[in-house]
Write an enzyme that holds these catalytic residues in place. Sequence first.
Site, PDB file in Angstrom:
ATOM      1  N   SER A  50      -1.732 -12.420  -1.941  1.00 52.25           N
ATOM      2  CA  SER A  50      -1.740 -11.453  -3.035  1.00 52.25           C
ATOM      3  C   SER A  50      -0.716 -11.909  -4.189  1.00 52.25           C
ATOM      4  CB  SER A  50      -1.351  -9.818  -2.560  1.00 52.25           C
ATOM      5  OG  SER A  50      -1.152  -8.996  -3.596  1.00 52.25           O
ATOM      6  N   TYR A  75       5.830  -5.718   1.023  1.00 53.97           N
ATOM      7  CA  TYR A  75       4.822  -6.164   1.053  1.00 53.97           C
ATOM      8  C   TYR A  75       4.604  -7.602   0.193  1.00 53.97           C
ATOM      9  CZ  TYR A  75      -0.285  -6.823  -0.628  1.00 53.97           C
ATOM     10  OH  TYR A  75      -1.636  -7.175  -0.659  1.00 53.97           O
TER      11      TYR A  75
END
Length: 310
Positions: free
Chosen positions: A159, A185
Amino acid sequence: MSTPITTPYGFASTAAEVTHGIDLTGRRALVTGASSGLGAETARALAGTGAAVTLAVRDVAAGERVAEQITAATGNHELHVAHLDLTDPASITAFTAAWQGPLHILVNNAGVMACPEQYTERGWEWQFATNHLGHFALATGLHDALAASDAARIVVVSSTGHQQSPVVWDDVNFAFRRYDPWLAYGQSKTANILFAVEATRRWADDNITANALMPGAIYTNLQRHTGGRGSGRVPAELIKTVEQGAATSVLLATSPLLEGIGGRYFVDCNETATVDRRTGTLHGVARYAVDPDNAQRLWTLSEELLTPAA
């Protein structure tokens, strides 16, 4: 410097478009997190090429429903469903021990995003454990199956969130830092890219390549902790459909354009530039995320973390 990989595809391309005309009959693919969202669409597109596809999922009943839908849509009956919990080393060991025969395509798709603070029984931070360590254990456990195939490919769903944080070597599990869901994350997504870099280097003699990607902004179950469709984090014009979101994963898994290519990071079906600061866009890969020394260091750390305590 290597020449960036470019393809005829882009932001709006779909998984069906990038696999058009590709025949993978006789090949075997494995997709984690394939019971919904991008994983389900990735599995569907791979099944459409004639490949035998295994859906590795936590919820077997949900996986079975998706497999039935894929068979109905593609006519491919070579769909298999198997239980896999990426936060449980015993589950991963059981899965890899049960695998028989070669594996041509491994898509590390499953993941969690910005979830509340949580730790596994081994004390690993949940996002690092799920997004990186579980997939690391899976891929290394399946190494022989990958090596047994001809030019196996590993696809790692990362990501642009990796730009939020490098791997913080001295405290990957937030033992001393205040927990921040986005930093956790980001760290896990950086780890995804570093894994692709080192797997490609380490397994070159086995003809195994690994590439990482940013699928784009897509509304799936991944956003359940972040406010979902109404959060306003991404402008509406940058939102992709699930079919568009799976395109880059499927391209890396199947396209002849990626033959022999590994250790790269792709956005919108093309390799993206290496950057030295946050871009504020969905493009760009942080230099620390493709640094070969960092990649080797992460591999060693991951092996140490996964080694059972004496």
